[in-house]
Write an enzyme that holds these catalytic residues in place. Structure first.
Site, mmCIF file in Angstrom:
data_model
loop_
_atom_site.group_PDB
_atom_site.id
_atom_site.type_symbol
_atom_site.label_atom_id
_atom_site.label_comp_id
_atom_site.label_asym_id
_atom_site.label_seq_id
_atom_site.Cartn_x
_atom_site.Cartn_y
_atom_site.Cartn_z
ATOM 1 N N ALA A 144 113.319 -3.261 -13.943
ATOM 2 C CA ALA A 144 112.748 -4.469 -13.363
ATOM 3 C C ALA A 144 113.146 -4.577 -11.898
ATOM 4 C CB ALA A 144 113.247 -5.694 -14.125
ATOM 5 N N CYS A 145 112.214 -5.012 -11.064
ATOM 6 C CA CYS A 145 112.481 -5.220 -9.639
ATOM 7 C C CYS A 145 111.688 -6.434 -9.177
ATOM 8 C CB CYS A 145 112.067 -4.003 -8.807
ATOM 9 S SG CYS A 145 112.774 -2.427 -9.327
#
Length: 345
Positions: free
Chosen positions: A19-20
């Site tokens: 996730a970013c």
């Protein structure tokens, strides 16, 4: 209403790894800052690189690969030293790649030239000064993105690309159902992971009706991070002092980061934030913050020799898990290096 919103977040944000978050801050005057977090389940072996103008590039997608010569110099953050994951060029154009599991790229049998996914962001940084320029060319589809296996894994990389420029313009480029989709508007300040960007905009509209001072979702899921980032990036002041602007933006990207080493048994694929960047697109300063070092440092692009005649490829070794400590302006700490080879054929 609140329970419906939470249910929507759960449905639209399954527990995918890697996730970013990416945000664009539109500050006072001509201040524009783009920040991102890099969330990954293991060391992504990131180093910082300086690339000058005049570098001959190839798409690393076999015989039918696109070729180009870099028009602009850039400072980038690598992934495994086989890809460009983040960076800013000398004109203030920023490119970031984030995970998007819904990505589906054109078949390898396409008659268009190929471009390895590892160099997707670098192609944009090398060739364009503004988002409008990039979108105008990308809409003609001069290449198709060719994906490859994630280093150390059997699965293929599935990414989408965000770009922003010194005017505050933004675009999101995705491949959905094998077709390129471009979302281009100055208002597209935030991008996370799943769902695809059109659905992220729907979620954003929903949370705007509630208002961030009433309630904001607090989990690490992409949809929840999107809601928090969208509210906070516009809730912080439009600072006149550029250093305060950087501090404000860092506080927002930290707010949507995932604590290092977090253990979530129900969602084992949620990944810790490894590092964060903030690109000051007016001052041309690129800030880097590792989760494993005690301070933030920066690279001043105005001090870099990007010329094709005398500019050199330079590397700043960040060490395992980006654990080497640098302080303040680290521009002079870069050392001459052989450029890495982009993943591909």
């Amino acid at each position: 209403m609140f329970s419906a919103a939470l249910a929507l977040s759960v449905v639209c944000a399954p527990a995918y790894g890697h996730a970013c978050t990416r945000i664009v801050y539109l500050g006072a005057g001509s201040t524009v800052l783009t920040a991102r977090s890099m969330d990954w389940k293991s060391d992504v072996a990131t180093n910082l690189w300086i690339f000058p103008r005049g570098m001959a590039r190839k798409g690393q997608a076999g015989e039918n690969s696109i070729a180009w010569t870099s028009k602009y110099g850039s400072v980038i953050a690598s992934g495994y030293d086989i890809s460009t994951t983040d960076g800013m060029n000398e004109k203030g154009l920023v490119a970031n790649v984030l995970w998007l599991v819904e990505s589906e790229y054109p078949p390898a049998t396409s008659d268009k030239p190929g471009l390895t996914i590892a160099a997707w962001a670098q192609y944009v940084l090398d060739n364009f000064a503004t988002v409008a320029e990039a979108v105008e060319v990308l809409e003609t589809e001069p290449f198709v993105v060719v994906t490859d296996a994630v280093p150390g894994e059997e699965r293929l990389a599935t990414l989408h690309l965000s770009i922003s420029d010194a005017t505050g313009d933004s675009a999101i480029i995705e491949y959905i159902d094998g077709k390129q989709v471009i979302h281009h508007d100055r208002s597209y300040q935030v991008m996370t992971n799943s769902p695809a960007f059109d659905k992220q905009l729907t979620l954003d509209d929903y949370w705007k009706q509630i208002g961030g001072t009433v309630f904001l979702p607090g989990t690490n899921r992409a949809a929840d991070r999107f809601a928090r980032a969208s509210f906070y990036v516009n809730a912080i002041p439009k600072f006149d002092d550029p250093n305060l602007a950087v501090a404000g933006v860092l506080s927002v990207i930290r707010n949507v980061s995932v604590p290092f080493g977090i253990s979530t048994p129900d969602h084992p694929n949620i990944s810790s934030t490894r590092w964060r960047t903030v690109a000051d697109q007016e001052r041309k300063v690129y800030f880097f913050e590792s989760a494993l070092t005690p301070n933030t440092f920066w690279v001043d692009l105005k001090k870099v020799d990007f010329s094709a005649e005398t500019g050199k490829v330079m590397k700043l070794d960040l060490g395992p898990n980006q654990s080497k400590t640098y302080s303040g302006d680290a521009t002079a700490k870069f050392e001459a290096a052989t450029p890495f080879k982009f993943l591909g054929k």
